[in-house]
Design an enzyme around this catalytic site. Structure first.
Site, short mmCIF file in Angstrom:
data_model
loop_
_atom_site.label_atom_id
_atom_site.label_comp_id
_atom_site.label_asym_id
_atom_site.label_seq_id
_atom_site.Cartn_x
_atom_site.Cartn_y
_atom_site.Cartn_z
N CYS A 1 28.05 -15.71 6.19
CA CYS A 1 26.56 -15.06 6.60
C CYS A 1 26.05 -15.41 7.96
CB CYS A 1 25.75 -15.63 5.52
SG CYS A 1 26.14 -15.29 3.77
N HIS B 1 18.43 -14.46 7.73
CA HIS B 1 19.32 -13.92 7.09
C HIS B 1 18.66 -13.81 5.54
CE1 HIS B 1 22.87 -13.65 4.61
NE2 HIS B 1 22.73 -14.87 4.11
N ASN C 1 22.02 -9.91 -0.89
CA ASN C 1 22.60 -10.61 0.42
C ASN C 1 23.63 -9.70 0.98
OD1 ASN C 1 23.89 -12.32 2.03
ND2 ASN C 1 23.59 -14.32 0.67
#
Ligand code: UT7
Length: 323
Positions: A113, A250, A280
């Site tokens: 990520c 993020h 996500n």
């Protein structure tokens, strides 16, 4: 001094939109649980003909169009992904080929990520080191391919998509007033690697594997790690949270984003949120959110933009950019 200035942003999402309610028919979950625990309302899921390479190519083309450039103007492609089309060659070279680019160099970066934050920092170093003049930095993922669709604690969280930015080496004054990347801080700590990992790989199981996560453990570390790297960036640049125009974190969980912004003293109205729309998307989440910020007219030339990410590894990092 040379600064890596962001010229444009572009994005690409798969055709298929999956709302939380649709998942209620697949696994034991509810729209209410997903929204309350994560802030996610929907995500996009790639069809078989939509891959990390095709989504990344489309995002790169959108960024090129927005900058009024062609691939002839680009000499570096850095792709952040944990879901490459093949184990090798790098998906970045497939994107290079799809774009019709026959010069320069392209490679993948893998920091899960945090991938885009690592990748933009890497491209910045190549530009400032004089090895490239303009770079496309892409985050592209098809996490739907590595989800265990019977594990409700993970499969509801992720989505597919891609975002890209174009960086150009330009002369700056060497001050905080310069446009471009102004400061960065990257970290990793492999002792946490089993809290968020994929249970397969070419050198171990010879399979692709699926994502495994101890969500509560990741959550526990996230806010502290994020704030540490952001504070480091603030110190390097000699600024405070009040100087930030936009916080582009993020997009894993709205609760993590809210808690990080609160701890850092960043006002809610400065936070760009897309987790509700995209879920996500791992390395694609920050460039997708950047693109959203630009397309909605919020992020404008001259704005001070703070990026951060945290994910598997653990890896984490923050980058400060004057747009
Ligand atoms: O991008 C990389 C970084 N990743 C992250 O940042 C993810 C970090 N972690 C998280 O975002 C959160 O930990 C989750 C969203 C994954 C989970 O939220 P939580 O508040 O930590 O919930 P939990 O794991 O403690 O689970 C609470 C309950 C459990 O039931 P019991 O044991 O209390 O009876 C779970 O079984 O929620 C249950 N649960 C679900 N219920 C309905 C777990 N998944 C689901 C689901 N639907 N999809």
């Amino acid at each position: 001094m040379i600064r890596s200035v962001v010229l444009s942003a572009g994005k690409s999402l798969p055709r298929r939109l999956v709302k939380n309610a649709e998942l209620e028919g697949v696994i034991e979950t509810s729209d209410a649980w997903i929204v309350q625990r994560t802030g996610i309302r929907q995500r996009y899921i790639a069809a078989d003909d939509e891959t990390t390479a095709s989504l990344g190519e489309a995002a790169a083309r959108a960024a090129l169009d927005a900058a009024g450039l062609t691939v002839d103007d680009i000499d570096l492609i850095v792709l952040a992904t944990s879901t490459p089309n093949n184990t090798f060659p790098a998906t970045a070279v497939e994107i290079q080929e799809r774009l019709g680019m026959r010069h320069g160099f392209a490679f993948d970066m893998q920091a899960v990520c945090s991938g885009f934050v690592y990748a933009i920092n890497t491209a910045d170093l190549y530009l400032r080191g004089g090895m490239a003049k303009r770079a496309i930095v892409i985050g592209s993922e098809t996490f739907s391919r590595i989800l265990d669709w019977e594990d409700r604690s993970t499969c509801v969280l992720f989505g597919d998509g891609a975002g890209a930015v174009i960086l150009e080496a330009q002369e700056g004054e060497g001050t905080i007033g310069d446009r471009g990347i102004l400061a960065a801080s990257l970290r990793s700590d492999g002792s946490h690697r089993e809290k968020l990992y994929v249970d397969g790989g070419p050198s171990t199981t010879r399979t692709v594997g699926v994502l495994r996560m101890e969500g509560r453990e990741v959550f526990k570390h996230a806010v502290g790690m994020i704030t540490d790297v952001v504070v480091s960036v603030f110190e390097q640049a000699g600024i405070t949270a009040d100087d930030i125009d936009w916080f582009v974190p993020h997009q894993a969980n709205k609760r993590i984003i809210d808690a990080s912004a609160k701890k850092l003293g960043i006002a809610d109205e400065k936070v760009v949120i897309t987790v509700d729309q995209h879920g996500n998307t791992s390395a694609a989440s920050v460039p997708l959110a950047l693109c959203e910020g630009v397309e909605t007219g919020r992020i404008k030339k001259g704005d001070l933009v703070l990026l951060e990410a945290m994910g598997g590894g653990f890896t984490w990092g923050a980058v400060l950019v004057r747009w």
